[in-house]
Motif scaffolding. Structure first.
Motif, PDB file in Angstrom:
ATOM      1  N   HIS A  79       0.832  -1.199   0.000  1.00 27.08           N
ATOM      2  CA  HIS A  79       0.000   0.000   0.000  1.00 27.08           C
ATOM      3  C   HIS A  79       0.873   1.258   0.000  1.00 27.08           C
ATOM      4  N   VAL A  80       1.923   1.267   0.836  1.00 27.78           N
ATOM      5  CA  VAL A  80       2.841   2.408   0.894  1.00 27.78           C
ATOM      6  C   VAL A  80       3.525   2.575  -0.457  1.00 27.78           C
ATOM      7  N   ARG A  81       3.958   1.476  -1.077  1.00 23.18           N
ATOM      8  CA  ARG A  81       4.591   1.559  -2.398  1.00 23.18           C
ATOM      9  C   ARG A  81       3.638   2.174  -3.428  1.00 23.18           C
ATOM     10  N   LEU A  82       2.375   1.743  -3.382  1.00 24.66           N
ATOM     11  CA  LEU A  82       1.391   2.280  -4.324  1.00 24.66           C
ATOM     12  C   LEU A  82       1.200   3.788  -4.131  1.00 24.66           C
ATOM     13  N   ILE A  83       1.142   4.206  -2.881  1.00 25.05           N
ATOM     14  CA  ILE A  83       0.968   5.630  -2.587  1.00 25.05           C
ATOM     15  C   ILE A  83       2.182   6.421  -3.078  1.00 25.05           C
ATOM     16  N   LEU A  84       3.376   5.901  -2.782  1.00 29.04           N
ATOM     17  CA  LEU A  84       4.594   6.601  -3.197  1.00 29.04           C
ATOM     18  C   LEU A  84       4.709   6.664  -4.729  1.00 29.04           C
ATOM     19  N   THR A  85       4.327   5.602  -5.385  1.00 30.77           N
ATOM     20  CA  THR A  85       4.371   5.575  -6.849  1.00 30.77           C
ATOM     21  C   THR A  85       3.366   6.561  -7.431  1.00 30.77           C
ATOM     22  N   ALA A  86       2.186   6.647  -6.838  1.00 31.07           N
ATOM     23  CA  ALA A  86       1.150   7.550  -7.324  1.00 31.07           C
ATOM     24  C   ALA A  86       1.559   9.008  -7.132  1.00 31.07           C
ATOM     25  N   GLU A  87       2.315   9.319  -6.113  1.00 27.58           N
ATOM     26  CA  GLU A  87       2.733  10.686  -5.832  1.00 27.58           C
ATOM     27  C   GLU A  87       3.840  11.141  -6.753  1.00 27.58           C
TER      28      GLU A  87
END
Length: 88
Positions: A79-87
């Motif tokens: 989930h953290v990876r997805l958020i960081l990638t989206a940002e």
């Protein structure tokens, strides 16, 4: 000399009585350790087996909890990876 012989005979008699009583007590304790209800060895073995069963069940519970925690951490990291990638 007769007095010392009679004293020695009396002491030998007391020693013989004490040894007889000790042998009787030893036989009684030996029989008790072999007996059904008083068998301390069987009771101790049963208690240890119960303790082992409980410890194994606890180990399984801890393994399950560790697997669940690991899976939750994996999901959180993703989930953290997805958020960081989206940002980015």
């Amino acid at each position: 000399m007769a007095d010392s012989t009679s004293e020695l005979d009396a002491a030998a008699g007391r020693l013989d009585q004490a040894l007889t009583a000790l042998e009787g007590r030893f036989r009684a304790l030996k029989a008790q350790s072999r007996g059904g209800e008083g068998d301390l060895f069987d009771q101790d073995r049963a208690r240890l087996a119960d303790d082992l069963d409980r410890a194994r069940a606890r180990a399984r519970d801890l393994e399950d909890a560790a697997a669940e925690a690991s899976a939750a951490l994996g999901r959180a990291a993703e989930h953290v990876r997805l958020i960081l990638t989206a940002e980015e």
